[in-house]
Structures are given as structure tokens and as C-alpha cells.
Design an enzyme around this catalytic site. Structure first.
Site, PDB file in Angstrom:
ATOM      1  N   ARG A  17       0.850  -1.197   0.000  1.00  0.00           N
ATOM      2  CA  ARG A  17       0.000   0.000   0.000  1.00  0.00           C
ATOM      3  C   ARG A  17       0.887   1.250   0.000  1.00  0.00           C
ATOM      4  O   ARG A  17       1.019   1.930  -0.991  1.00  0.00           O
ATOM      5  CB  ARG A  17      -0.935  -0.046   1.220  1.00  0.00           C
ATOM      6  CG  ARG A  17      -2.174   0.812   1.105  1.00  0.00           C
ATOM      7  CD  ARG A  17      -1.977   2.221   1.560  1.00  0.00           C
ATOM      8  NE  ARG A  17      -1.404   2.324   2.884  1.00  0.00           N
ATOM      9  CZ  ARG A  17      -0.882   3.449   3.362  1.00  0.00           C
ATOM     10  NH1 ARG A  17      -0.879   4.540   2.629  1.00  0.00           N
ATOM     11  NH2 ARG A  17      -0.352   3.486   4.569  1.00  0.00           N
ATOM     12  N   ASP A  18       1.551   1.488   1.109  1.00  0.00           N
ATOM     13  CA  ASP A  18       2.338   2.715   1.264  1.00  0.00           C
ATOM     14  C   ASP A  18       3.536   2.737   0.319  1.00  0.00           C
ATOM     15  O   ASP A  18       3.896   3.779  -0.225  1.00  0.00           O
ATOM     16  CB  ASP A  18       2.824   2.809   2.715  1.00  0.00           C
ATOM     17  CG  ASP A  18       2.993   4.234   3.168  1.00  0.00           C
ATOM     18  OD1 ASP A  18       2.763   5.142   2.363  1.00  0.00           O
ATOM     19  OD2 ASP A  18       3.366   4.445   4.337  1.00  0.00           O
ATOM     20  N   HIS A 209       4.389   4.338  12.875  1.00  0.00           N
ATOM     21  CA  HIS A 209       4.647   4.250  11.434  1.00  0.00           C
ATOM     22  C   HIS A 209       5.635   5.361  11.073  1.00  0.00           C
ATOM     23  O   HIS A 209       5.280   6.532  11.044  1.00  0.00           O
ATOM     24  CB  HIS A 209       3.282   4.437  10.742  1.00  0.00           C
ATOM     25  CG  HIS A 209       3.291   4.501   9.251  1.00  0.00           C
ATOM     26  ND1 HIS A 209       2.671   3.545   8.466  1.00  0.00           N
ATOM     27  CD2 HIS A 209       3.778   5.410   8.379  1.00  0.00           C
ATOM     28  CE1 HIS A 209       2.795   3.869   7.188  1.00  0.00           C
ATOM     29  NE2 HIS A 209       3.461   4.989   7.103  1.00  0.00           N
ATOM     30  N   HIS A 211       8.569   7.052   8.549  1.00  0.00           N
ATOM     31  CA  HIS A 211       9.269   7.123   7.261  1.00  0.00           C
ATOM     32  C   HIS A 211      10.720   7.502   7.537  1.00  0.00           C
ATOM     33  O   HIS A 211      11.018   8.202   8.490  1.00  0.00           O
ATOM     34  CB  HIS A 211       8.585   8.132   6.334  1.00  0.00           C
ATOM     35  CG  HIS A 211       7.350   7.564   5.707  1.00  0.00           C
ATOM     36  ND1 HIS A 211       7.252   7.293   4.372  1.00  0.00           N
ATOM     37  CD2 HIS A 211       6.170   7.182   6.255  1.00  0.00           C
ATOM     38  CE1 HIS A 211       6.052   6.771   4.114  1.00  0.00           C
ATOM     39  NE2 HIS A 211       5.371   6.688   5.242  1.00  0.00           N
ATOM     40  N   CYS A 242       5.862  10.050  -0.100  1.00  0.00           N
ATOM     41  CA  CYS A 242       4.610  10.728   0.179  1.00  0.00           C
ATOM     42  C   CYS A 242       4.501  11.849  -0.842  1.00  0.00           C
ATOM     43  O   CYS A 242       5.395  12.686  -0.932  1.00  0.00           O
ATOM     44  CB  CYS A 242       4.622  11.279   1.609  1.00  0.00           C
ATOM     45  SG  CYS A 242       3.115  12.175   2.013  1.00  0.00           S
ATOM     46  N   ASN A 251       8.999   3.932   4.201  1.00  0.00           N
ATOM     47  CA  ASN A 251       9.082   3.469   5.586  1.00  0.00           C
ATOM     48  C   ASN A 251      10.449   2.826   5.785  1.00  0.00           C
ATOM     49  O   ASN A 251      11.106   2.453   4.823  1.00  0.00           O
ATOM     50  CB  ASN A 251       8.006   2.408   5.849  1.00  0.00           C
ATOM     51  CG  ASN A 251       6.622   3.003   5.826  1.00  0.00           C
ATOM     52  OD1 ASN A 251       6.048   3.195   4.776  1.00  0.00           O
ATOM     53  ND2 ASN A 251       6.100   3.309   6.976  1.00  0.00           N
TER      54      ASN A 251
HETATM   55 ZN    ZN Z   1       3.353   6.075   5.326  1.00  0.00          ZN
END
Ligand code: ZN
Length: 322
Positions: A17-18, A209, A211, A242, A251
Site C-alpha cells: 500500500r504505502d 509508522h 518514514h 509521500c 518506511n
Molecule cells: Zn506512510
């Protein structure tokens, strides 16, 4: 809490996802299904499979429904998806997703500019999602992005984060993720926020979470661990970014974190060799270098070099093969 007191950590793999939502090259549905099944086999207790958001806004995860229909869900493993509204819950119901996560930005300025309401007001509107999810037996959690700072506000006061946590609690959400999408968190701040929210809301289940935008991801995880926080999102091969944050990195890489925890004797249930094979495949597919120390250097435990002799000749002794 002493780091030696931490015995077990839960890792959620968010790469699908990220990680992938910021890449130009899009994996096929088949490749994603394979990746989820491989991650399950590697021992991940939680996997973020994708998002049920507008396919126009995030085309990389538009096929999340099909991925859910194609994967083998292993009992005891949580397969999570990000949602933005009630439509997201309905899509989860339709494809057999049993765990969803809402998100709000902690930046008041950003929220007011985009949605014309404060973050806490945004969260109050999630009540319908929670109600519908609970009706369908779907677990629902909430995340707070930019919880440690944003490009629009610099630091976010802890009081603002607490207001959002209270709004989540108001609608019945007790599992909360504090996210540093902007890569602005630093260890002493992380420790302070963790200490504050844990003391104020002891019945919540917390995720962190981070980064790795400024290289502080692992340090921030250690700060969280020392406050007894044991649930972390990480991303295979360190993929991600992002779209609105200049220079944002992914991440912290899953393999770097699992390797560190292995070395520290903290259990994750994840097979590091299998994980590294998955990450290598992802990095190969993307076709560009990613932020993973382990993929570059290998595991510390594999490092058995020949001892150089005085003549400059190497010892002929080779490490025993398994
Ligand atoms: Zn993220």
C-alpha cells in the site's frame, strides 16, 4: 522500559500500500496476490494489502478488491486495507476484507484548507464507517498522519494529537496508529509522545509508522520500543514516499527492522531470509535502488570473511555450508 524487557514485536508489512502507491511501475494483480501469499508464508502477522480509495487518486491500488479475492487468508493473520469513507467499508464487505484503517492528518492547517474542518471534526464524520464495520464484523482502526510534524505546521503539539485520539475514541476506535509521513519525528519527541498517550489512554492499542526521510526511522523505532510500544509498520525494500512531502522516503525497510530485532533477541515470527527474497524481487521489479541496508550488505550473521594473512594472501578456510 529497558530494551531487554521487550520480548516480542508485531510488524505490519505496508509495502503493497504505502510503498507501491508512490511508484510509477504498477504491479499486476497476480503479482500482488503472490506477494501477499509470500508475506503470509514468511510469517507476517499483519499485512496491509491496499486501499479502498478513489482509483483515480491512487491508481496503483485500484485493484485491492481483486487482490483480496485472490489471496489465501491464513487464520490469525490480519489483512488490512486503508479506507477514507463509508464506501471503503462497503468495498471491504464485498471482497472479504476483515480489517480496515481510517486516516486523518494531524495538521489543522492542511485539514482546514482541504476539507474545511479540523482533524477532530473529520474523525467525528467517521462514526458511520465504524457503525457499518461493526455491523459486518470488520475490525476498524484509525491512524493519524503527520502526528510528529508536518510541512505546513512544523511541530504538531501533543495536545492536538490527543484531541484527535479523543475523537477516535468518541466514535469507538481504540486501535490507533501514529504516523510520521513527513519524516520529521526524532527519538526524544517520539518517546515523549508515546509516554503521554500511553498514560492518558491506557486501553488503546498503538501502532507506530515511521518514514526514513532523514535517516531516523530505526532510531525512532528504538525510542518507541523503550516506551513499550510493540507494533510497527515497515515496508519491503524500504519502498515508499509521500506525494506532498518534498524528498519523502519510504518506511524503514522491513528487513532492516526484522534484522535488528533478530539481533536483539526480540521475536517477530518473521523468517528474515524469506522476507529478503521478497524484498529483492520487489526491488528488481521496480528497477531502481531502494532504501534497504540489508539488501545491500546482507545479514550480519552471514558475514564470515576470510582472514587476511600477512603476505596479503587470504586464508583458504571457507565457512561451513549449511
Ligand atoms: Zn506512510
Amino acid at each position: 522500559m529497558a530494551l531487554t524487557d521487550v520480548k516480542q514485536v508485531r510488524i505490519c508489512e505496508v509495502g503493497l500500500r504505502d510503498g507501491l502507491q508512490n511508484e510509477k511501475k504498477i504491479m499486476t494483480t497476480e503479482q500482488k496476490i503472490q506477494a501477499v501469499n509470500d508475506l503470509t508464508a514468511a510469517g507476517f502477522p499483519v499485512i496491509e494489502v491496499g486501499s479502498f480509495v478513489s482509483p483515480k487518486a491512487v491508481p496503483q491500488v485500484a485493484d485491492t478488491d481483486a487482490v483480496f479475492q485472490g489471496i489465501r487468508q491464513k487464520p490469525g493473520v490480519e489483512y488490512r486495507a486503508l479506507i477514507a469513507n463509508l464506501k471503503g467499508v462497503e468495498r471491504a464487505v464485498a471482497c472479504g476484507c476483515k480489517k480496515v484503517k481510517l486516516n486523518v492528518s494531524a495538521s489543522v492547517a492542511h485539514n482546514l484548507a482541504n476539507l474545511n474542518c479540523t482533524p477532530a471534526e473529520s474523525v467525528a464524520r467517521f462514526a458511520v464507517c465504524v457503525e457499518r464495520a461493526k455491523e459486518e464484523g470488520i475490525e476498524i482502526s484509525g491512524s493519524i498522519s503527520m502526528a510528529f510534524g508536518s510541512p505546513w505546521d512544523k511541530e504538531i503539539p501533543v495536545s492536538v494529537v490527543c484531541k484527535i485520539i479523543e475523537a477516535y475514541r468518541e466514535v469507538g476506535i481504540r486501535e490507533i496508529s501514529l504516523s510520521d509521513a513527513s519524516g520529521m519525528a526524532y527519538p526524544s519527541q517520539v518517546a515523549e509522545i508515546c509516554r503521554t498517550v500511553k498514560a492518558k489512554y491506557p486501553d488503546c492499542s498503538w501502532w507506530l509508522h515511521f518514514h526514513n526521510t532523514r535517516g531516523l526511522g530505526i532510531a525512532n523505532i528504538l525510542a518507541g520500543l523503550s516506551e513499550g510500544f510493540t507494533q510497527y509498520d515497515t515496508s519491503f525494500a524500504g519502498t515508499g514516499g509521500c506525494p506532498f512531502v518534498p524528498g519523502a522516503a519510504g518506511n524503514v525497510s522491513s528487513e532492516d527492522v526484522v534484522h535488528m530485532l533478530d539481533e536483539m533477541g526480540i521475536a517477530t515470527g518473521i523468517d528474515l531470509d524469506r522476507l529478503m527474497a521478497i524484498s529483492r524481487k520487489v526491488a528488481e521489479f521496480l528497477g531502481h535502488p531502494t532504501d534497504s541496508y540489508l539488501l545491500r550488505a546482507g545479514k550480519a550473521s552471514d558475514l564470515i570473511l576470510d582472514v587476511p594473512t600477512r603476505q596479503g594472501k587470504n586464508h583458504t578456510q571457507t565457512p561451513e555450508k549449511k
